[in-house]
Motif scaffolding. Structure first.
Motif, PDB file in Angstrom:
ATOM      1  N   ILE A  16       1.027  21.846 -39.344  1.00 28.37           N
ATOM      2  CA  ILE A  16      -0.146  21.486 -38.863  1.00 28.37           C
ATOM      3  C   ILE A  16      -0.876  20.903 -40.113  1.00 28.37           C
ATOM      4  O   ILE A  16      -1.568  19.794 -40.166  1.00 28.37           O
ATOM      5  CB  ILE A  16      -1.070  22.438 -38.267  1.00 28.37           C
ATOM      6  CG1 ILE A  16      -0.495  22.665 -36.942  1.00 28.37           C
ATOM      7  CG2 ILE A  16      -2.379  22.099 -38.031  1.00 28.37           C
ATOM      8  CD1 ILE A  16      -0.940  24.322 -36.050  1.00 28.37           C
ATOM      9  N   ALA A  17      -0.827  21.775 -41.318  1.00 29.25           N
ATOM     10  CA  ALA A  17      -1.551  21.331 -42.382  1.00 29.25           C
ATOM     11  C   ALA A  17      -0.996  20.178 -42.885  1.00 29.25           C
ATOM     12  O   ALA A  17      -1.815  19.185 -43.583  1.00 29.25           O
ATOM     13  CB  ALA A  17      -1.367  22.567 -43.632  1.00 29.25           C
ATOM     14  N   LYS A  18       0.307  20.088 -43.107  1.00 32.67           N
ATOM     15  CA  LYS A  18       0.918  18.682 -43.550  1.00 32.67           C
ATOM     16  C   LYS A  18       0.500  17.386 -42.775  1.00 32.67           C
ATOM     17  O   LYS A  18       0.090  16.363 -43.177  1.00 32.67           O
ATOM     18  CB  LYS A  18       2.524  18.857 -43.326  1.00 32.67           C
ATOM     19  CG  LYS A  18       3.260  17.545 -43.750  1.00 32.67           C
ATOM     20  CD  LYS A  18       4.830  17.677 -43.329  1.00 32.67           C
ATOM     21  CE  LYS A  18       5.418  16.403 -44.076  1.00 32.67           C
ATOM     22  NZ  LYS A  18       6.638  16.064 -43.224  1.00 32.67           N
ATOM     23  N   ALA A  19       0.382  17.669 -41.357  1.00 38.51           N
ATOM     24  CA  ALA A  19      -0.150  16.534 -40.404  1.00 38.51           C
ATOM     25  C   ALA A  19      -1.499  16.074 -40.841  1.00 38.51           C
ATOM     26  O   ALA A  19      -1.679  15.048 -40.676  1.00 38.51           O
ATOM     27  CB  ALA A  19       0.013  16.734 -38.985  1.00 38.51           C
ATOM     28  N   LEU A  20      -2.387  17.230 -41.071  1.00 39.42           N
ATOM     29  CA  LEU A  20      -3.887  17.018 -41.441  1.00 39.42           C
ATOM     30  C   LEU A  20      -3.997  16.328 -42.880  1.00 39.42           C
ATOM     31  O   LEU A  20      -5.003  16.118 -43.376  1.00 39.42           O
ATOM     32  CB  LEU A  20      -4.423  18.033 -41.175  1.00 39.42           C
ATOM     33  CG  LEU A  20      -4.669  18.554 -39.503  1.00 39.42           C
ATOM     34  CD1 LEU A  20      -5.257  19.956 -39.789  1.00 39.42           C
ATOM     35  CD2 LEU A  20      -5.385  17.603 -38.794  1.00 39.42           C
ATOM     36  N   GLY A  21      -2.845  16.199 -43.470  1.00 42.32           N
ATOM     37  CA  GLY A  21      -3.083  16.209 -44.954  1.00 42.32           C
ATOM     38  C   GLY A  21      -3.032  14.707 -45.546  1.00 42.32           C
ATOM     39  O   GLY A  21      -2.824  14.647 -46.631  1.00 42.32           O
ATOM     40  N   HIS A  22      -3.441  13.826 -44.830  1.00 39.01           N
ATOM     41  CA  HIS A  22      -3.601  12.384 -45.080  1.00 39.01           C
ATOM     42  C   HIS A  22      -4.976  11.776 -44.454  1.00 39.01           C
ATOM     43  O   HIS A  22      -5.175  12.036 -43.147  1.00 39.01           O
ATOM     44  CB  HIS A  22      -2.613  11.508 -44.573  1.00 39.01           C
ATOM     45  CG  HIS A  22      -2.584  10.185 -45.294  1.00 39.01           C
ATOM     46  ND1 HIS A  22      -3.381   9.106 -44.929  1.00 39.01           N
ATOM     47  CD2 HIS A  22      -1.755   9.683 -46.066  1.00 39.01           C
ATOM     48  CE1 HIS A  22      -3.088   8.171 -45.742  1.00 39.01           C
ATOM     49  NE2 HIS A  22      -2.278   8.434 -46.433  1.00 39.01           N
ATOM     50  N   ALA A  64       4.005  16.751 -35.119  1.00 44.16           N
ATOM     51  CA  ALA A  64       3.236  18.180 -35.094  1.00 44.16           C
ATOM     52  C   ALA A  64       2.581  18.758 -34.001  1.00 44.16           C
ATOM     53  O   ALA A  64       2.093  19.858 -33.682  1.00 44.16           O
ATOM     54  CB  ALA A  64       2.154  17.819 -36.397  1.00 44.16           C
ATOM     55  N   GLY A  65       2.387  17.973 -32.927  1.00 47.64           N
ATOM     56  CA  GLY A  65       1.856  18.274 -31.717  1.00 47.64           C
ATOM     57  C   GLY A  65       0.777  18.096 -31.512  1.00 47.64           C
ATOM     58  O   GLY A  65       0.001  18.564 -30.456  1.00 47.64           O
ATOM     59  N   ILE A  80      -5.633  13.289 -27.941  1.00 49.86           N
ATOM     60  CA  ILE A  80      -5.492  14.577 -28.509  1.00 49.86           C
ATOM     61  C   ILE A  80      -4.700  15.459 -27.548  1.00 49.86           C
ATOM     62  O   ILE A  80      -4.977  15.608 -26.347  1.00 49.86           O
ATOM     63  CB  ILE A  80      -6.787  15.367 -28.744  1.00 49.86           C
ATOM     64  CG1 ILE A  80      -7.761  14.584 -29.579  1.00 49.86           C
ATOM     65  CG2 ILE A  80      -6.745  16.732 -29.256  1.00 49.86           C
ATOM     66  CD1 ILE A  80      -7.316  14.663 -31.194  1.00 49.86           C
ATOM     67  N   ASN A  81      -3.832  16.279 -27.950  1.00 45.63           N
ATOM     68  CA  ASN A  81      -3.126  17.170 -27.154  1.00 45.63           C
ATOM     69  C   ASN A  81      -3.813  18.329 -27.024  1.00 45.63           C
ATOM     70  O   ASN A  81      -3.889  19.226 -28.011  1.00 45.63           O
ATOM     71  CB  ASN A  81      -1.705  17.437 -27.611  1.00 45.63           C
ATOM     72  CG  ASN A  81      -0.632  18.345 -26.794  1.00 45.63           C
ATOM     73  OD1 ASN A  81      -1.088  19.458 -26.207  1.00 45.63           O
ATOM     74  ND2 ASN A  81       0.491  18.059 -26.796  1.00 45.63           N
ATOM     75  N   LYS A  82      -4.603  18.729 -25.972  1.00 48.28           N
ATOM     76  CA  LYS A  82      -5.511  19.921 -26.048  1.00 48.28           C
ATOM     77  C   LYS A  82      -5.004  21.021 -26.172  1.00 48.28           C
ATOM     78  O   LYS A  82      -5.612  22.186 -26.707  1.00 48.28           O
ATOM     79  CB  LYS A  82      -6.427  19.732 -24.966  1.00 48.28           C
ATOM     80  CG  LYS A  82      -7.486  18.280 -24.846  1.00 48.28           C
ATOM     81  CD  LYS A  82      -8.204  18.277 -23.666  1.00 48.28           C
ATOM     82  CE  LYS A  82      -9.011  17.014 -23.692  1.00 48.28           C
ATOM     83  NZ  LYS A  82      -9.958  16.836 -22.702  1.00 48.28           N
TER      84      LYS A  82
END
Length: 107
Positions: A16-22, A64-65, A80-82
């Motif tokens: 998740i952190a990787k996906a949010l990292g940009h 990342a889902g 968003i995938n809630k």
């Protein structure tokens, strides 16, 4: 002392952190969160990113889902995938709380 294996939770938090990292991915999530329903259209007309680069960022978020949908460039249908977002919120919130509580040792 034996080495510990990484937990599934640790791996999920890192993914998740990787996906949010940009910043573009953060902008995509914010844009999708502001929609009343799934986004249809060309995000590259709104976000400062080329279509090919946008596709890579969307795939990263989807892998990342965190989002769900389809890419049919130039148009996309995403939201968003809630369910997975709720899990991400729980995992990240717990992780942040855990680290915050343990900071007292070095003061």
């Amino acid at each position: 002392m034996a080495k510990k294996e990484l937990t599934k939770e640790q791996e999920q938090i890192a993914r998740i952190a990787k996906a949010l990292g940009h910043p573009i991915r953060v902008a995509i999530l914010q844009m999708l969160a502001s929609q009343t329903c799934c986004y249809h259209g060309d995000m590259s007309e709104i976000l400062p990113v080329a279509k090919s680069t946008l596709s890579q960022h969307l795939n990263e978020l989807k892998d990342a889902g965190l989002i769900q949908g389809e890419i049919n460039l130039p148009s996309v249908k995403y939201c968003i995938n809630k369910e997975n977002w709720a899990l991400a919120k729980k995992l990240l919130g717990g992780f942040i709380d855990e680290v915050a509580v343990s900071q007292g040792c070095c003061e």
